[in-house]
Scaffold this motif. Structure first.
Motif, short mmCIF file in Angstrom:
data_model
loop_
_atom_site.label_atom_id
_atom_site.label_comp_id
_atom_site.label_asym_id
_atom_site.label_seq_id
_atom_site.Cartn_x
_atom_site.Cartn_y
_atom_site.Cartn_z
N LYS A 162 -3.39 9.23 6.62
CA LYS A 162 -5.06 8.62 6.23
C LYS A 162 -4.72 7.07 6.30
O LYS A 162 -3.51 6.62 5.71
N SER A 215 0.74 -1.17 0.17
CA SER A 215 0.18 -0.13 0.14
C SER A 215 0.67 1.12 -0.14
O SER A 215 0.69 2.10 -0.72
N GLU A 242 -8.21 9.84 -7.43
CA GLU A 242 -9.20 10.88 -7.65
C GLU A 242 -8.69 12.15 -8.03
O GLU A 242 -8.91 12.61 -9.20
N PRO A 277 -2.04 13.02 1.54
CA PRO A 277 -2.90 12.28 2.27
C PRO A 277 -2.12 11.25 3.28
O PRO A 277 -2.76 10.61 3.89
N ALA A 323 -6.37 2.72 2.01
CA ALA A 323 -7.14 2.41 1.23
C ALA A 323 -7.69 4.10 0.98
O ALA A 323 -8.12 4.14 -0.27
N GLU A 324 -7.90 4.67 1.96
CA GLU A 324 -8.68 6.06 1.60
C GLU A 324 -7.46 7.02 0.99
O GLU A 324 -7.89 7.83 0.09
N ALA A 325 -6.13 6.77 1.40
CA ALA A 325 -5.27 7.49 0.44
C ALA A 325 -4.92 7.14 -0.87
O ALA A 325 -5.14 7.97 -1.67
N GLN A 338 -7.61 5.88 -2.69
CA GLN A 338 -8.67 6.16 -3.47
C GLN A 338 -8.51 7.98 -3.80
O GLN A 338 -9.15 8.25 -4.80
N TYR A 339 -8.02 8.66 -2.65
CA TYR A 339 -8.04 10.25 -2.72
C TYR A 339 -7.37 10.35 -3.84
O TYR A 339 -7.46 11.38 -4.77
#
Length: 135
Positions: free
Chosen positions: A97, A21, A108, A94, A100-102, A104-105
């Motif tokens: 964070k 990750s 985007e 990010p 997974a959230e980082a 996705q961010y």
């Protein structure tokens, strides 16, 4: 004993997943910033073209239909410039964070800056084509 082996396997997998990750996050950050840097170079060229178009419009005698093409191109240039400013003010690293959230961010953000880069390039191409017609 089985519990200890399962726990060890879980911890190894967890560490490997975390490293994976982290690598993905760093790769996405770099790709996003690379696209941003490309877009900024094009943005500088686009803004020079914009100034030349404005200078031409001041001195040229054009029909409303002729000036509309220039006005539309200048609007596209201004929107692309404004979108870059908005993206840069909204972008946040990010760090801290959950992975997974980082991820996705960053996906985007990369998508947004790619669209902005494409808009800048389209406006630049249109502006350069108009300038070529003026010479």
């Amino acid at each position: 004993m089985k519990y200890i082996i399962s726990l060890a396997a879980f911890l190894l997998c967890s560490a490997a997943c975390k490293d994976s990750s982290k690598t993905q996050i760093e790769t996405l950050k770099k790709e996003t910033m690379d696209v941003h840097d490309e877009a900024m170079k094009d943005l500088a060229r686009m803004n020079r073209v914009s100034r030349k178009l404005k200078d031409f419009m001041i001195s040229a005698t054009m029909t409303p239909e002729q000036s509309q093409v220039f006005t539309s191109t200048l609007v596209a240039i201004e929107k692309a410039d404004d979108d870059m400013t908005a993206w840069m003010s909204a972008y946040r690293d990010p760090k801290g964070k959950p992975p997974a959230e980082a991820i996705q961010y960053l996906q985007e953000q990369k998508s947004k800056i790619e669209k902005n880069r494409d808009d800048i390039r389209a406006a630049l191409t249109a502006g350069e084509a108009l300038l070529a017609q003026t010479q």
